[in-house]
Write an enzyme that holds these catalytic residues in place. Structure first.
Site, PDB file in Angstrom:
ATOM      1  N   HIS A   1     -65.058 -52.255  18.072  1.00  0.00           N
ATOM      2  CA  HIS A   1     -65.021 -53.210  17.163  1.00  0.00           C
ATOM      3  C   HIS A   1     -65.700 -52.832  15.611  1.00  0.00           C
ATOM      4  O   HIS A   1     -66.212 -51.781  15.600  1.00  0.00           O
ATOM      5  CB  HIS A   1     -65.511 -54.803  17.413  1.00  0.00           C
ATOM      6  CG  HIS A   1     -67.063 -54.843  17.792  1.00  0.00           C
ATOM      7  ND1 HIS A   1     -67.460 -54.332  18.797  1.00  0.00           N
ATOM      8  CD2 HIS A   1     -68.083 -55.444  17.001  1.00  0.00           C
ATOM      9  CE1 HIS A   1     -68.805 -54.529  18.899  1.00  0.00           C
ATOM     10  NE2 HIS A   1     -69.103 -55.254  17.679  1.00  0.00           N
TER      11      HIS A   1
ATOM     12  N   HIS B   1     -68.217 -53.800  13.655  1.00  0.00           N
ATOM     13  CA  HIS B   1     -69.460 -54.126  13.030  1.00  0.00           C
ATOM     14  C   HIS B   1     -70.470 -52.893  13.184  1.00  0.00           C
ATOM     15  O   HIS B   1     -70.159 -51.855  13.864  1.00  0.00           O
ATOM     16  CB  HIS B   1     -70.295 -54.827  14.170  1.00  0.00           C
ATOM     17  CG  HIS B   1     -69.667 -56.368  14.342  1.00  0.00           C
ATOM     18  ND1 HIS B   1     -70.052 -57.214  15.229  1.00  0.00           N
ATOM     19  CD2 HIS B   1     -69.151 -57.188  13.238  1.00  0.00           C
ATOM     20  CE1 HIS B   1     -69.491 -58.364  14.947  1.00  0.00           C
ATOM     21  NE2 HIS B   1     -68.897 -58.467  13.780  1.00  0.00           N
TER      22      HIS B   1
ATOM     23  N   ASP C   1     -73.419 -51.810  13.909  1.00  0.00           N
ATOM     24  CA  ASP C   1     -74.066 -50.998  14.686  1.00  0.00           C
ATOM     25  C   ASP C   1     -73.177 -50.499  15.881  1.00  0.00           C
ATOM     26  O   ASP C   1     -73.599 -49.806  16.787  1.00  0.00           O
ATOM     27  CB  ASP C   1     -74.892 -51.981  15.382  1.00  0.00           C
ATOM     28  CG  ASP C   1     -74.267 -53.164  16.079  1.00  0.00           C
ATOM     29  OD1 ASP C   1     -73.422 -53.692  15.519  1.00  0.00           O
ATOM     30  OD2 ASP C   1     -74.539 -53.457  17.129  1.00  0.00           O
ATOM     31  N   HIS C   2     -71.651 -50.497  15.565  1.00  0.00           N
ATOM     32  CA  HIS C   2     -71.004 -49.518  16.469  1.00  0.00           C
ATOM     33  C   HIS C   2     -70.246 -48.556  15.830  1.00  0.00           C
ATOM     34  O   HIS C   2     -69.623 -47.501  16.316  1.00  0.00           O
ATOM     35  CB  HIS C   2     -69.911 -50.572  16.983  1.00  0.00           C
ATOM     36  CG  HIS C   2     -70.776 -51.481  18.121  1.00  0.00           C
ATOM     37  ND1 HIS C   2     -70.582 -51.213  19.406  1.00  0.00           N
ATOM     38  CD2 HIS C   2     -71.378 -52.772  17.883  1.00  0.00           C
ATOM     39  CE1 HIS C   2     -71.323 -52.340  19.992  1.00  0.00           C
ATOM     40  NE2 HIS C   2     -71.785 -52.989  19.198  1.00  0.00           N
TER      41      HIS C   2
ATOM     42  N   HIS D   1     -65.708 -62.009  20.505  1.00  0.00           N
ATOM     43  CA  HIS D   1     -66.719 -61.528  19.524  1.00  0.00           C
ATOM     44  C   HIS D   1     -66.319 -61.185  18.117  1.00  0.00           C
ATOM     45  O   HIS D   1     -67.180 -61.727  17.379  1.00  0.00           O
ATOM     46  CB  HIS D   1     -67.330 -60.184  20.227  1.00  0.00           C
ATOM     47  CG  HIS D   1     -68.527 -59.895  19.507  1.00  0.00           C
ATOM     48  ND1 HIS D   1     -69.858 -60.313  18.950  1.00  0.00           N
ATOM     49  CD2 HIS D   1     -68.800 -58.360  18.723  1.00  0.00           C
ATOM     50  CE1 HIS D   1     -70.499 -59.605  18.489  1.00  0.00           C
ATOM     51  NE2 HIS D   1     -70.054 -58.290  18.268  1.00  0.00           N
TER      52      HIS D   1
ATOM     53  N   ASP E   1     -69.224 -55.476  22.835  1.00  0.00           N
ATOM     54  CA  ASP E   1     -69.705 -56.608  22.841  1.00  0.00           C
ATOM     55  C   ASP E   1     -69.127 -57.850  23.128  1.00  0.00           C
ATOM     56  O   ASP E   1     -69.403 -58.921  22.779  1.00  0.00           O
ATOM     57  CB  ASP E   1     -70.205 -56.942  21.264  1.00  0.00           C
ATOM     58  CG  ASP E   1     -71.250 -55.970  20.919  1.00  0.00           C
ATOM     59  OD1 ASP E   1     -71.849 -55.022  21.605  1.00  0.00           O
ATOM     60  OD2 ASP E   1     -71.987 -56.199  19.618  1.00  0.00           O
TER      61      ASP E   1
ATOM     62  N   HIS F   1     -74.807 -53.028  24.693  1.00  0.00           N
ATOM     63  CA  HIS F   1     -76.080 -53.398  24.395  1.00  0.00           C
ATOM     64  C   HIS F   1     -76.745 -53.505  25.889  1.00  0.00           C
ATOM     65  O   HIS F   1     -76.148 -54.069  26.627  1.00  0.00           O
ATOM     66  CB  HIS F   1     -76.351 -54.685  23.624  1.00  0.00           C
ATOM     67  CG  HIS F   1     -75.657 -54.421  22.140  1.00  0.00           C
ATOM     68  ND1 HIS F   1     -76.501 -53.940  21.029  1.00  0.00           N
ATOM     69  CD2 HIS F   1     -74.477 -54.591  21.578  1.00  0.00           C
ATOM     70  CE1 HIS F   1     -75.860 -53.927  19.900  1.00  0.00           C
ATOM     71  NE2 HIS F   1     -74.212 -54.407  20.418  1.00  0.00           N
TER      72      HIS F   1
END
Length: 263
Positions: free
Chosen positions: A56, A58, A60-61, A115, A135, A175
């Protein structure tokens, strides 16, 4: 199929993954935020990263994409409706599309909104199935819906897609939240024997060497699969006194997600 799980050790507790073909050494990087660790792992194994899959949008990905592309020339794959939210996408995928890695690794795309509304999970076409769940599904938990998601849609993804996968499917999330998630399970379902047994094993563990759960195990201790448990419903009523006597599963899921937001 070879799975290399990479523990980033960052504040977000991200896992990154390399999926490699044993015949050719070609590899797919999943959400390679820590590009240095991903590139180092590939080099150590003699693999070539030829593709990147972002579950996705975001940061942090996706934050490691540019560095991995610069180092390897890898093609970026993401949800077909991601648009400009992920830079430099070479291939947009939808449910049922297959990502091939080398000669004999095949990963099927699942369109798993909740998410975010443009989220991809990957399931492997292997004798021992694996799910790379980003996520959407965590060990003992479910993704939040704070930044562009919807808990009612996430519920549909859980019950119609994830719960229908084979019970021996190994779960590889984006995570490491298992310790806190199990504590949440026991707050919501104090008599959950599976969660009670597992929590001491994961408290203070090194995520780099942590266990890989199966979907069968998740159904035993993940609250978001246990929507008809009398204990879950009874405890939920303490927080939501107006809950119907026999609440529907979607209501239970959404209320659990609401409580988890502030856990």
């Amino acid at each position: 199929m070879i799975v290399e799980r990479i523990w980033t050790g960052n504040a977000y507790r991200n896992f990154n993954y390399l999926i490699a073909c044993p015949d050719t050494g070609e590899a797919l990087a999943i959400d390679p935020l820590d590009h240095e660790k991903c590139l180092a792992a590939a080099k150590a194994h003699g693999w070539r990263i030829t593709q990147i899959l972002n579950t996705h949008e975001h940061h942090d990905h996706t934050g490691g994409n540019a560095a991995v592309v610069a180092a390897t020339g890898a093609k970026v794959i993401a949800h077909h409706r991601t648009g400009g939210r992920i830079a430099g996408v070479d291939r947009g995928v939808k449910a049922g599309d297959v990502i091939k890695v080398g000669k004999r690794v095949e990963l099927e795309c699942m369109d798993t909104p909740g998410h975010t509304m443009c989220h991809i999970c990957l399931r492997s076409h292997t004798d021992r199935p694996a799910l790379f769940s980003g996520d959407t599904l965590f060990n003992a938990g479910a993704g939040n819906c704070h930044n562009g998601g919807d808990p009612a849609v996430l519920y549909e993804t859980f019950v119609k897609q994830l719960a229908a996968l084979p019970d021996d499917t190994q779960v590889y999330p984006g995570h490491d939240y298992i310790e806190n998630n199990l504590k949440f399970t026991l707050a919501r379902e104090p008599d959950n024997a599976a969660a009670k047994a597992l929590l001491p094993r994961v408290e203070g563990q090194d995520p780099a060497t942590s266990m890989v759960t199966t979907l069968r195990e998740e159904k035993a201790f993940n609250t978001f699969f246990r929507l008809t448990s009398p204990s879950v419903i009874a405890t939920l009523r303490e927080s939501f006194p107006d809950l119907p006597e026999q609440p529907d599963a979607k209501t239970v899921f959404v209320k659990l997600r609401e409580l988890r937001n502030s856990w």
